[in-house]
Design an enzyme around this catalytic site. Structure first.
Site, PDB file in Angstrom:
ATOM      1  N   ASP A  38      21.511  23.529  35.112  1.00 27.11           N
ATOM      2  CA  ASP A  38      22.444  22.883  34.182  1.00 27.11           C
ATOM      3  C   ASP A  38      22.454  21.375  34.312  1.00 27.11           C
ATOM      4  OD1 ASP A  38      23.786  23.059  36.631  1.00 27.11           O
ATOM      5  OD2 ASP A  38      25.714  23.616  35.733  1.00 27.11           O
ATOM      6  N   SER A  69      50.634  26.141  44.082  1.00 28.52           N
ATOM      7  CA  SER A  69      49.806  27.338  43.995  1.00 28.52           C
ATOM      8  C   SER A  69      50.401  28.433  44.855  1.00 28.52           C
ATOM      9  CB  SER A  69      48.380  27.036  44.471  1.00 28.52           C
ATOM     10  OG  SER A  69      47.645  28.242  44.620  1.00 28.52           O
ATOM     11  N   ALA A 125      33.176  31.953  46.814  1.00 29.02           N
ATOM     12  CA  ALA A 125      32.280  33.080  46.579  1.00 29.02           C
ATOM     13  C   ALA A 125      31.211  32.770  45.534  1.00 29.02           C
ATOM     14  CB  ALA A 125      33.085  34.310  46.146  1.00 29.02           C
ATOM     15  N   SER A 128      33.072  30.319  40.724  1.00 30.92           N
ATOM     16  CA  SER A 128      33.698  29.250  39.937  1.00 30.92           C
ATOM     17  C   SER A 128      35.211  29.278  39.952  1.00 30.92           C
ATOM     18  CB  SER A 128      33.188  29.269  38.483  1.00 30.92           C
ATOM     19  OG  SER A 128      31.812  29.076  38.452  1.00 30.92           O
ATOM     20  N   ASP A 174      29.739  25.965  34.734  1.00 30.70           N
ATOM     21  CA  ASP A 174      30.917  26.711  35.179  1.00 30.70           C
ATOM     22  C   ASP A 174      32.089  26.502  34.236  1.00 30.70           C
ATOM     23  OD1 ASP A 174      29.284  27.356  37.258  1.00 30.70           O
ATOM     24  OD2 ASP A 174      30.377  26.230  38.783  1.00 30.70           O
TER      25      ASP A 174
END
Length: 389
Positions: A38, A69, A125, A128, A174
């Site tokens: 990309d 969060s 992982a 994204s 992403d």
């Protein structure tokens, strides 16, 4: 309102003293084929996962940005929108804060916000999780402040947040996947002009399944390895006298590699060029196979992509290699690492009837090697970013 939405609304209200103006979601992604292409203006083919980052958001008019969060220990992060400065840390909060910064840098008047985030996208992982945070923030602020930006424009701004504010030199895949994917499809994306096509990807109709195997080995793209490969690709393009590696046709790859070797280019540059041009070609191969309805034949192309990532780009690791080896030995159609590498996840294309046996083989191989138990789940092509409430 679903139970999940009610829970997020309740936690927002407990934090900030009033209900949010809305709730938005943006997914993580797996990339079927086309890795490290990309930022070379190349081709990629991601699909959105059902795993999402969700944001409950309300506007503020006093210039304060409050971020929290549910997934990270700690209290509310309080920042001033007029004082946001790139590369100042902020941990996880740098991703949504960076989006606010990028929107304001682009001339959009964001006067503050209260944001409560929660995510089911596994972190570290290669799926994204950071792009999901960025895109869900961008979409919410776009809606609340009436900015009128389309999905691709939001993705580009989210990428700018990660590049210029957080400091990770990622390409746009992403964020585009999170913003623009549609349910039941993979996204064929030309990262040069953001031209895109939704390619039907109904594996169940073909009796197939795409498994994600999260090795639970954490990666960090900010550690320089990603940037080093990007710089090597740019050096290869410079030595070949082209704008980006996208400009090198696959048919001319052999001659180009010879020219690089003769010019005294570092052997790593030669390897990087071979991978990127080869992976662009593999995206085109997979597209042609899907269009022809021959999904099974894409399996060996995935495995060839892994070999290139392992040997030419050298971004795999022993755990990812073990997934590919164990899955293919157990009868998978093909497998490869996905994402930035150095840990993270692999994908496995498998007959539905063999999915359990292949999963068992991978788990047993990890146990035998003394590794921790990986997470395994099906990748179901899902919807991109959207407003929920």
């Amino acid at each position: 309102m679903t139970e999940d939405h009610a829970e997020l609304t309740a936690s927002f209200t407990a934090l900030y003293g009033s209900e949010p103006e809305g709730i938005w979601a943006a997914p993580g992604r797996v990339n079927l084929i086309g890795e490290y292409t990309d930022f070379n203006d190349g081709f990629v083919m991601p699909l959105a996962l059902p795993h999402t980052a969700r944001a409950a958001v309300s506007r503020r008019t006093d210039g304060e940005l409050r971020l929290h969060s549910t997934d990270v220990p700690g209290g509310v992060v309080r920042l001033r929108v007029g004082g946001l400065t790139p590369h100042e840390g902020h941990g996880w909060a740098a991703y949504p804060a960076g989006v606010v910064w990028a929107l304001r840098e682009a001339g959009h008047e964001i006067t503050g916000a209260d944001i409560q985030l929660t995510s089911t996208v596994p972190t570290g992982a290669g799926l994204s999780s950071s792009a999901a945070l960025e895109v869900v923030t961008a979409l919410a602020l776009n809606d609340l402040f009436g900015l009128g930006l389309d999905a691709a424009e939001l993705a580009v701004l989210a990428q700018r947040a990660e590049n210029a504010f957080v400091g990770v030199p990622c390409g746009v895949m992403d964020q585009m996947a999170s913003a623009c994917c549609t349910e039941g499809h993979a996204l064929h994306l030309d990262t040069r002009d953001l031209g895109r096509r939704q390619v039907p990807f109904d594996l169940a109709a073909h009796g197939l399944r795409l498994l994600v195997v999260d090795t639970r080995v954490k990666h960090a793209l900010g550690d320089g390895a990603y940037a080093e490969r990007r710089a090597g690709c740019e050096e290869g393009a410079r030595l070949l006298g082209i704008g980006t590696l996208r400009d090198l046709p696959y048919e001319e790859l052999g001659a180009a590699l010879d020219r690089l070797a003769e010019s005294g280019a570092d052997e790593s540059v030669v390897r990087y060029v071979r991978h990127v041009v080869g992976d662009n070609q593999r995206v085109e191969q997979v597209i042609a196979l899907l269009d022809a309805g021959d999904v099974r034949a894409a399996g060996p192309v995935l495995t060839a992509g892994h070999v290139s990532l392992r040997d030419d780009l050298r971004v795999s690791c022993v755990e990812l290699d073990l997934v590919v080896e164990a899955a293919n030995a157990a009868g998978a159609l093909g497998a490869r690492m996905t994402g930035g590498g150095f840990g993270g996840s692999a994908i496995v294309l498998v007959e539905e009837a063999r999915a359990d046996a292949v999963t068992k083989s991978v788990l047993e191989a990890f146990t035998a090697a003394g590794y921790g138990t990986p997470g395994v789940f099906p990748a179901v092509p899902s919807a991109g970013a959207r407003r929920l409430v």
